[in-house]
Design a protein around this motif. Structure first.
Motif, short mmCIF file in Angstrom:
data_model
loop_
_atom_site.label_atom_id
_atom_site.label_comp_id
_atom_site.label_asym_id
_atom_site.label_seq_id
_atom_site.Cartn_x
_atom_site.Cartn_y
_atom_site.Cartn_z
N GLU A 2 24.71 21.39 -21.53
CA GLU A 2 23.76 21.26 -22.60
C GLU A 2 22.32 21.16 -22.21
OE1 GLU A 2 23.53 16.71 -25.66
OE2 GLU A 2 25.03 16.74 -23.68
N GLU A 35 19.23 28.74 -22.36
CA GLU A 35 20.51 30.00 -22.37
C GLU A 35 20.80 30.79 -21.46
OE1 GLU A 35 19.92 31.10 -26.64
OE2 GLU A 35 19.62 29.43 -27.17
N GLU A 83 29.45 29.47 -23.29
CA GLU A 83 28.34 28.43 -24.92
C GLU A 83 27.58 27.49 -24.15
OE1 GLU A 83 32.31 28.15 -28.08
OE2 GLU A 83 32.74 27.21 -25.34
N TYR A 127 17.03 24.25 -34.18
CA TYR A 127 18.78 25.00 -33.14
C TYR A 127 19.41 25.83 -34.23
CZ TYR A 127 16.98 21.48 -30.35
OH TYR A 127 15.91 20.08 -29.79
N TYR A 156 22.54 27.87 -33.24
CA TYR A 156 23.38 26.74 -33.49
C TYR A 156 23.82 26.52 -34.41
CZ TYR A 156 22.14 26.53 -28.61
OH TYR A 156 21.29 26.89 -27.23
N ASP A 180 29.30 20.87 -34.07
CA ASP A 180 30.55 21.18 -33.20
C ASP A 180 31.77 20.68 -34.06
OD1 ASP A 180 30.40 18.22 -32.94
OD2 ASP A 180 30.91 18.64 -30.58
N MET A 225 25.65 20.18 -30.99
CA MET A 225 25.49 21.29 -31.33
C MET A 225 26.44 22.44 -30.24
SD MET A 225 22.29 21.26 -34.52
CE MET A 225 22.65 22.50 -35.68
N ILE A 226 26.79 23.60 -30.94
CA ILE A 226 27.54 24.48 -30.23
C ILE A 226 26.78 25.71 -30.53
CG2 ILE A 226 29.66 25.12 -31.53
CD1 ILE A 226 30.53 24.18 -28.64
N LYS A 227 26.72 27.11 -30.09
CA LYS A 227 26.14 28.23 -29.50
C LYS A 227 26.89 29.75 -29.00
CE LYS A 227 22.31 31.10 -29.64
NZ LYS A 227 21.27 31.54 -29.44
#
Length: 176
Positions: free
Chosen positions: A77, A101, A111, A129, A134, A137, A172-174
């Motif tokens: 994170e 990243e 991820e 973001y 992003y 989630d 949030m997630i990517k």
């Protein structure tokens, strides 16, 4: 303007505290010393952005976050992204996110997670973001890294006699 990004060391402590002060951040005593100790233990990475000899921003990549969903899925994170006000809008925050990243990809992660506050002051970060790819989630709002169930927010607000400005977030997630 040339901004460089590097892994923070003890020599960066003064700059970290100055940025936090410029941002109005309230950290517990010896916060950054603890963060750098956790960096030595490979639990997190603290990255600094600097222009010449001036510290202008920092971010942390936490390898084992407190947020249960990220921890369970092995998702690192991004936390505590800060760029001093006079340097915003120049892509520094985006470069710090990119650096996190890259570190995650090198570590074999597919991820990345990030958390953002819900109040108006977090608007620029929310927009950044989303531009970076992003998405929420799906767990909804969290209070101190715990998803808030329907009807719980009122009780949380009544029981917590502290400011919730930085505790109310959305995760949030990517995919990397």
């Amino acid at each position: 303007m040339t901004v460089s990004i590097h892994t923070a060391t003890d020599a960066d402590l003064e700059g970290l505290y100055r940025i936090a002060e410029d941002m109005g951040a309230k950290h517990e005593r010896h916060y950054f010393e603890r963060c750098l100790a956790e960096q030595q233990e490979k639990k997190r990475v603290v990255l600094m952005a600097g222009e010449d000899s001036r510290s202008v921003g920092y971010v942390q990549l936490v390898r084992v976050p407190l947020y249960t969903t990220f921890r369970r899925l092995g998702i690192p994170e991004i936390q505590d992204l800060n760029v001093i006000p006079e340097m915003r809008g120049q892509g520094i925050g985006g470069r710090l996110v990119d650096a996190c990243e890259t570190l995650a990809r090198v570590a074999g992660k597919t991820e990345m997670g990030i958390s953002v506050g819900l109040n108006q002051s977090y608007g620029p970060a929310q927009r950044l973001y989303v531009r970076k790819g992003y998405i929420p989630d799906g767990a909804g709002m969290c209070c101190d890294d715990v998803p808030v169930r329907s009807g719980e927010l009122r009780a949380t607000l009544l029981l917590r006699p502290v400011s919730l400005d930085s505790l109310l977030t959305i995760k949030m997630i990517k995919s990397l």
